[in-house]
Design a protein around this motif. Structure first.
Motif, PDB file in Angstrom:
ATOM      1  N   GLY A   9       0.813  -1.200   0.000  1.00 39.20           N
ATOM      2  CA  GLY A   9       0.000   0.000   0.000  1.00 39.20           C
ATOM      3  C   GLY A   9       0.849   1.253   0.000  1.00 39.20           C
ATOM      4  N   GLY A  10       0.190   2.387  -0.186  1.00 37.89           N
ATOM      5  CA  GLY A  10       0.894   3.651  -0.202  1.00 37.89           C
ATOM      6  C   GLY A  10      -0.008   4.782  -0.611  1.00 37.89           C
ATOM      7  N   LEU A  11       0.610   5.930  -0.849  1.00 43.82           N
ATOM      8  CA  LEU A  11      -0.096   7.140  -1.266  1.00 43.82           C
ATOM      9  C   LEU A  11       0.151   7.372  -2.748  1.00 43.82           C
ATOM     10  N   VAL A  12      -0.914   7.465  -3.522  1.00 43.52           N
ATOM     11  CA  VAL A  12      -0.808   7.701  -4.959  1.00 43.52           C
ATOM     12  C   VAL A  12      -1.849   8.720  -5.382  1.00 43.52           C
ATOM     13  N   GLN A  13      -1.601   9.350  -6.516  1.00 45.86           N
ATOM     14  CA  GLN A  13      -2.564  10.268  -7.097  1.00 45.86           C
ATOM     15  C   GLN A  13      -3.629   9.506  -7.876  1.00 45.86           C
ATOM     16  N   ALA A  14      -4.795  10.099  -7.990  1.00 43.21           N
ATOM     17  CA  ALA A  14      -5.855   9.505  -8.793  1.00 43.21           C
ATOM     18  C   ALA A  14      -5.344   9.213 -10.197  1.00 43.21           C
ATOM     19  N   GLY A  15      -5.688   8.040 -10.689  1.00 39.94           N
ATOM     20  CA  GLY A  15      -5.206   7.601 -11.987  1.00 39.94           C
ATOM     21  C   GLY A  15      -3.953   6.756 -11.921  1.00 39.94           C
ATOM     22  N   GLY A  16      -3.324   6.712 -10.763  1.00 39.50           N
ATOM     23  CA  GLY A  16      -2.110   5.946 -10.589  1.00 39.50           C
ATOM     24  C   GLY A  16      -2.377   4.486 -10.310  1.00 39.50           C
ATOM     25  N   SER A  17      -1.299   3.757 -10.015  1.00 42.83           N
ATOM     26  CA  SER A  17      -1.388   2.313  -9.817  1.00 42.83           C
ATOM     27  C   SER A  17      -0.625   1.882  -8.580  1.00 42.83           C
ATOM     28  N   LEU A  18      -1.069   0.775  -7.998  1.00 42.00           N
ATOM     29  CA  LEU A  18      -0.388   0.115  -6.901  1.00 42.00           C
ATOM     30  C   LEU A  18      -0.555  -1.381  -7.073  1.00 42.00           C
ATOM     31  N   ARG A  19       0.393  -2.134  -6.552  1.00 39.23           N
ATOM     32  CA  ARG A  19       0.304  -3.583  -6.544  1.00 39.23           C
ATOM     33  C   ARG A  19       0.423  -4.073  -5.109  1.00 39.23           C
ATOM     34  N   LEU A  20      -0.632  -4.680  -4.612  1.00 35.01           N
ATOM     35  CA  LEU A  20      -0.644  -5.222  -3.267  1.00 35.01           C
ATOM     36  C   LEU A  20      -0.236  -6.685  -3.287  1.00 35.01           C
ATOM     37  N   SER A  21       0.403  -7.114  -2.214  1.00 33.63           N
ATOM     38  CA  SER A  21       0.800  -8.498  -2.066  1.00 33.63           C
ATOM     39  C   SER A  21       0.261  -9.042  -0.756  1.00 33.63           C
ATOM     40  N   CYS A  22      -0.064 -10.314  -0.755  1.00 35.70           N
ATOM     41  CA  CYS A  22      -0.514 -11.019   0.436  1.00 35.70           C
ATOM     42  C   CYS A  22       0.308 -12.287   0.540  1.00 35.70           C
ATOM     43  N   ALA A  23       1.178 -12.324   1.519  1.00 30.49           N
ATOM     44  CA  ALA A  23       2.053 -13.472   1.723  1.00 30.49           C
ATOM     45  C   ALA A  23       1.434 -14.409   2.744  1.00 30.49           C
ATOM     46  N   ALA A  24       1.296 -15.666   2.382  1.00 28.76           N
ATOM     47  CA  ALA A  24       0.695 -16.669   3.246  1.00 28.76           C
ATOM     48  C   ALA A  24       1.743 -17.667   3.695  1.00 28.76           C
ATOM     49  N   SER A  25       1.628 -18.083   4.940  1.00 33.05           N
ATOM     50  CA  SER A  25       2.580 -19.048   5.494  1.00 33.05           C
ATOM     51  C   SER A  25       1.992 -20.434   5.692  1.00 33.05           C
ATOM     52  N   GLY A  26       0.705 -20.590   5.495  1.00 32.87           N
ATOM     53  CA  GLY A  26       0.059 -21.872   5.681  1.00 32.87           C
ATOM     54  C   GLY A  26       0.426 -22.878   4.605  1.00 32.87           C
ATOM     55  N   ARG A  27       0.504 -24.127   4.997  1.00 32.30           N
ATOM     56  CA  ARG A  27       0.895 -25.171   4.058  1.00 32.30           C
ATOM     57  C   ARG A  27      -0.224 -25.570   3.109  1.00 32.30           C
ATOM     58  N   TRP A 112      -8.393 -11.438  10.994  1.00 37.72           N
ATOM     59  CA  TRP A 112      -7.968 -10.381  10.081  1.00 37.72           C
ATOM     60  C   TRP A 112      -6.579  -9.920  10.477  1.00 37.72           C
ATOM     61  N   GLY A 113      -5.719  -9.713   9.474  1.00 34.66           N
ATOM     62  CA  GLY A 113      -4.381  -9.231   9.732  1.00 34.66           C
ATOM     63  C   GLY A 113      -4.346  -7.726   9.873  1.00 34.66           C
ATOM     64  N   GLN A 114      -3.150  -7.162   9.740  1.00 36.62           N
ATOM     65  CA  GLN A 114      -2.978  -5.722   9.884  1.00 36.62           C
ATOM     66  C   GLN A 114      -3.511  -4.943   8.691  1.00 36.62           C
ATOM     67  N   GLY A 115      -3.512  -5.558   7.526  1.00 36.27           N
ATOM     68  CA  GLY A 115      -3.931  -4.866   6.324  1.00 36.27           C
ATOM     69  C   GLY A 115      -2.853  -3.914   5.833  1.00 36.27           C
ATOM     70  N   THR A 116      -3.101  -3.299   4.683  1.00 34.02           N
ATOM     71  CA  THR A 116      -2.182  -2.310   4.141  1.00 34.02           C
ATOM     72  C   THR A 116      -2.980  -1.106   3.655  1.00 34.02           C
ATOM     73  N   GLN A 117      -2.529   0.077   4.025  1.00 32.02           N
ATOM     74  CA  GLN A 117      -3.259   1.308   3.737  1.00 32.02           C
ATOM     75  C   GLN A 117      -3.034   1.757   2.302  1.00 32.02           C
ATOM     76  N   VAL A 118      -4.120   2.042   1.608  1.00 33.28           N
ATOM     77  CA  VAL A 118      -4.083   2.629   0.276  1.00 33.28           C
ATOM     78  C   VAL A 118      -4.772   3.980   0.349  1.00 33.28           C
ATOM     79  N   THR A 119      -4.053   5.030  -0.008  1.00 31.99           N
ATOM     80  CA  THR A 119      -4.607   6.375  -0.006  1.00 31.99           C
ATOM     81  C   THR A 119      -4.459   6.976  -1.396  1.00 31.99           C
ATOM     82  N   VAL A 120      -5.567   7.394  -1.971  1.00 35.66           N
ATOM     83  CA  VAL A 120      -5.578   7.977  -3.310  1.00 35.66           C
ATOM     84  C   VAL A 120      -5.949   9.442  -3.175  1.00 35.66           C
ATOM     85  N   SER A 121      -5.066  10.314  -3.609  1.00 36.14           N
ATOM     86  CA  SER A 121      -5.285  11.748  -3.511  1.00 36.14           C
ATOM     87  C   SER A 121      -5.861  12.286  -4.805  1.00 36.14           C
ATOM     88  N   SER A 122      -6.560  13.415  -4.700  1.00 35.60           N
ATOM     89  CA  SER A 122      -7.157  14.053  -5.867  1.00 35.60           C
ATOM     90  C   SER A 122      -6.264  15.126  -6.447  1.00 35.60           C
TER      91      SER A 122
END
Length: 122
Positions: A9-27, A112-122
């Motif tokens: 997650g992160g801070l991006v401007q409208a129209g931008g892109s982000l790639r989120l990842s979810c890492a799992a440890s379960g077998r 539920w885990g901690q999650g990741t913050q996504v903020t989109v600015s105008s």
């Protein structure tokens, strides 16, 4: 049983892109249907996208269809959410979870885990 950690997650401007990842440890990750959910301030957690264990069948909320793409790499025990053409309405904390088949897909467990913050600015 499965432990999930979100990142990207992160801070991006409208129209931008982000790639989120979810890492799992379960077998058993490779047999789990996985999904992404998000929660904006003052709102309930809502479904965003899901992917079946084999990676061929996906589901999307109408609000993100055509802009977001969910994928997974079972060899890496990781689920991704590619978010393009981001809008201010996408601002939220994003969580991943094991899901069960429903319309829309719903979390299978209460954890539920901690999650990741996504903020989109105008």
């Amino acid at each position: 049983q499965v432990q999930l950690v979100e990142s990207g997650g992160g801070l991006v401007q409208a129209g931008g892109s982000l790639r989120l990842s979810c890492a799992a440890s379960g077998r058993t990750f490779s047999t789990d249907d996985m999904g992404w959910f998000r929660q904006a301030p003052g709102k309930e957690r809502e479904f965003v996208a899901a992917i079946r264990w084999g990676g061929r069948i996906t589901y999307y909320a109408d609000s993100v269809k055509g802009r977001f793409t969910i994928s997974r790499d079972n060899a890496k025990n990781t689920v991704y959410l590619q978010m393009n053409s981001l809008e201010t309405g996408d601002t939220a904390v994003y969580y991943c979870a094991v899901v069960y088949l429903a319309n829309p897909p719903r979390p299978k467990y209460s954890y539920w885990g901690q999650g990741t913050q996504v903020t989109v600015s105008s």
